[in-house]
Design a protein around this motif. Structure first.
Motif: not given
Length: 121
Positions: A2-15
């Motif tokens: 879902i959208r919130s999971e996408l945001v969390l995954r992208v944020a974790s890959r770009h600290p």
């Protein structure tokens, strides 16, 4: 995902990016894709895939619950056609880096400077 999971995954890959900045970027991207489709434009993200709209003609359908025939009006549907890289990734199964011997790597347009999630050591 879902959208919130996408945001969390992208944020974790770009600290270096805050969660709010990632959320704004995801919202801007998805919003612009939706606007383009609403205007009748086609959206192509090279190697990932393309989004387009297709006209669905009016038709007569069967309602299985009531047993009656119903008229379905003409409508516009969104279609997605995956690119070559996306088809390869999905057909071989798993995420990038999950199968080192079968890893298709990044899409060709992102190969320079790519760092895989797998460990080569």
């Amino acid at each position: 995902m879902i959208r919130s999971e996408l945001v969390l995954r992208v944020a974790s890959r770009h600290p270096g990016m805050t969660r709010a900045a990632v959320e704004a970027a995801v919202d801007a991207l998805l919003g612009r894709i939706a606007e383009a489709l609403a205007e009748g434009d086609r959206v192509e993200i090279r190697d990932f895939g393309s989004f387009s709209t297709r006209r669905r003609a009016p038709r007569t359908a069967f309602n299985p619950r009531s047993g009656h025939l119903i008229d379905v009006e003409e409508r516009t549907a969104v279609a997605f056609r995956p690119g070559r890289w996306m088809r390869t990734l999905v057909m071989e199964g798993g995420a990038i880096g999950s199968h080192p011997e079968r890893d298709p790597g990044p899409p060709p347009n992102l190969r320079r400077g790519w760092t895989s999630a797998r460990s080569d050591g």
